[in-house]
Design a protein around this motif. Structure first.
Motif, PDB file in Angstrom:
ATOM      1  N   UNK A  50       7.929 -38.867  31.251  1.00  0.00           N
ATOM      2  CA  UNK A  50       7.847 -40.310  31.030  1.00  0.00           C
ATOM      3  C   UNK A  50       6.892 -40.990  32.005  1.00  0.00           C
ATOM      4  N   UNK A  51       6.906 -40.589  33.253  1.00  0.00           N
ATOM      5  CA  UNK A  51       6.005 -41.239  34.215  1.00  0.00           C
ATOM      6  C   UNK A  51       4.548 -40.855  33.957  1.00  0.00           C
ATOM      7  N   UNK A  52       4.297 -39.594  33.661  1.00  0.00           N
ATOM      8  CA  UNK A  52       2.932 -39.184  33.357  1.00  0.00           C
ATOM      9  C   UNK A  52       2.463 -39.773  32.033  1.00  0.00           C
ATOM     10  N   UNK A  53       3.357 -39.878  31.070  1.00  0.00           N
ATOM     11  CA  UNK A  53       2.999 -40.518  29.796  1.00  0.00           C
ATOM     12  C   UNK A  53       2.627 -41.976  29.976  1.00  0.00           C
ATOM     13  N   UNK A  54       3.382 -42.696  30.790  1.00  0.00           N
ATOM     14  CA  UNK A  54       3.055 -44.087  31.061  1.00  0.00           C
ATOM     15  C   UNK A  54       1.747 -44.238  31.821  1.00  0.00           C
ATOM     16  N   UNK A  55       1.525 -43.339  32.765  1.00  0.00           N
ATOM     17  CA  UNK A  55       0.278 -43.373  33.529  1.00  0.00           C
ATOM     18  C   UNK A  55      -0.928 -43.091  32.636  1.00  0.00           C
ATOM     19  N   UNK A  56      -0.818 -42.081  31.791  1.00  0.00           N
ATOM     20  CA  UNK A  56      -1.923 -41.766  30.890  1.00  0.00           C
ATOM     21  C   UNK A  56      -2.157 -42.879  29.877  1.00  0.00           C
ATOM     22  N   UNK A  57      -1.082 -43.491  29.391  1.00  0.00           N
ATOM     23  CA  UNK A  57      -1.228 -44.621  28.468  1.00  0.00           C
ATOM     24  C   UNK A  57      -1.969 -45.768  29.140  1.00  0.00           C
ATOM     25  N   UNK A  58      -1.602 -46.080  30.367  1.00  0.00           N
ATOM     26  CA  UNK A  58      -2.290 -47.156  31.100  1.00  0.00           C
ATOM     27  C   UNK A  58      -3.756 -46.805  31.334  1.00  0.00           C
ATOM     28  N   UNK A  59      -4.027 -45.552  31.671  1.00  0.00           N
ATOM     29  CA  UNK A  59      -5.407 -45.133  31.903  1.00  0.00           C
ATOM     30  C   UNK A  59      -6.238 -45.227  30.625  1.00  0.00           C
ATOM     31  N   UNK A  60      -5.696 -44.721  29.518  1.00  0.00           N
ATOM     32  CA  UNK A  60      -6.431 -44.783  28.246  1.00  0.00           C
ATOM     33  C   UNK A  60      -6.626 -46.220  27.784  1.00  0.00           C
ATOM     34  N   UNK A  61      -5.637 -47.075  28.024  1.00  0.00           N
ATOM     35  CA  UNK A  61      -5.763 -48.481  27.638  1.00  0.00           C
ATOM     36  C   UNK A  61      -6.799 -49.190  28.517  1.00  0.00           C
ATOM     37  N   UNK A  62      -6.850 -48.854  29.791  1.00  0.00           N
ATOM     38  CA  UNK A  62      -7.874 -49.428  30.665  1.00  0.00           C
ATOM     39  C   UNK A  62      -9.268 -48.983  30.229  1.00  0.00           C
ATOM     40  N   UNK A  63      -9.394 -47.742  29.817  1.00  0.00           N
ATOM     41  CA  UNK A  63     -10.690 -47.277  29.317  1.00  0.00           C
ATOM     42  C   UNK A  63     -11.061 -47.984  28.029  1.00  0.00           C
ATOM     43  N   UNK A  64     -10.085 -48.258  27.164  1.00  0.00           N
ATOM     44  CA  UNK A  64     -10.348 -49.020  25.947  1.00  0.00           C
ATOM     45  C   UNK A  64     -10.780 -50.449  26.275  1.00  0.00           C
ATOM     46  N   UNK A  65     -10.168 -51.032  27.294  1.00  0.00           N
ATOM     47  CA  UNK A  65     -10.533 -52.403  27.697  1.00  0.00           C
ATOM     48  C   UNK A  65     -11.950 -52.448  28.246  1.00  0.00           C
ATOM     49  N   UNK A  66     -12.313 -51.463  29.030  1.00  0.00           N
ATOM     50  CA  UNK A  66     -13.682 -51.406  29.564  1.00  0.00           C
ATOM     51  C   UNK A  66     -14.682 -51.238  28.430  1.00  0.00           C
ATOM     52  N   UNK A  67     -14.358 -50.362  27.498  1.00  0.00           N
ATOM     53  CA  UNK A  67     -15.240 -50.136  26.358  1.00  0.00           C
ATOM     54  C   UNK A  67     -15.373 -51.399  25.510  1.00  0.00           C
ATOM     55  N   UNK A  68     -14.274 -52.127  25.323  1.00  0.00           N
ATOM     56  CA  UNK A  68     -14.294 -53.353  24.549  1.00  0.00           C
ATOM     57  C   UNK A  68     -15.065 -54.452  25.293  1.00  0.00           C
ATOM     58  N   UNK A  69     -14.948 -54.506  26.601  1.00  0.00           N
ATOM     59  CA  UNK A  69     -15.647 -55.511  27.387  1.00  0.00           C
ATOM     60  C   UNK A  69     -17.162 -55.297  27.386  1.00  0.00           C
ATOM     61  N   UNK A  70     -17.576 -54.067  27.269  1.00  0.00           N
ATOM     62  CA  UNK A  70     -19.014 -53.787  27.263  1.00  0.00           C
ATOM     63  C   UNK A  70     -19.693 -54.104  25.935  1.00  0.00           C
ATOM     64  N   UNK A  71     -18.891 -54.254  24.886  1.00  0.00           N
ATOM     65  CA  UNK A  71     -19.475 -54.553  23.563  1.00  0.00           C
ATOM     66  C   UNK A  71     -19.830 -56.001  23.409  1.00  0.00           C
TER      67      UNK A  71
END
Length: 71
Positions: A50-71
């Motif tokens: 659960x902790x690693x799943x939450x961490x990976x979810x936050x990391x992937x969502x942050x990468x999605x936010x960066x990708x969305x911000x660059x568009x």
């Protein structure tokens, strides 16, 4: 905003990867032989997944936010 950042998809991927990682560690270190009760390791595996799943979810969502911000 949740849909734009692909949070459900990121959560699925994050928790599947965390579950696979936890199962691998469990099979590698716990199943060959242990002196302690198995319930302790199951509880630790749940916490790790659960902790690693939450961490990976936050990391992937942050990468999605960066990708969305660059568009």
């Amino acid at each position: 905003m949740v849909a734009a950042l692909n949070v459900p998809r990121n959560a699925k991927i994050g928790f599947v990867l965390a579950g696979l990682f936890t199962a691998g560690l469990f099979a590698l270190f716990v199943l060959p032989g242990t002196q302690r009760p198995m319930g302790f390791y199951v509880a630790l595996g749940f916490v790790l997944a659960t902790s690693l799943g939450g961490l990976l979810t936050a990391l992937f969502t942050a990468l999605s936010a960066v990708r969305l911000a660059r568009q």
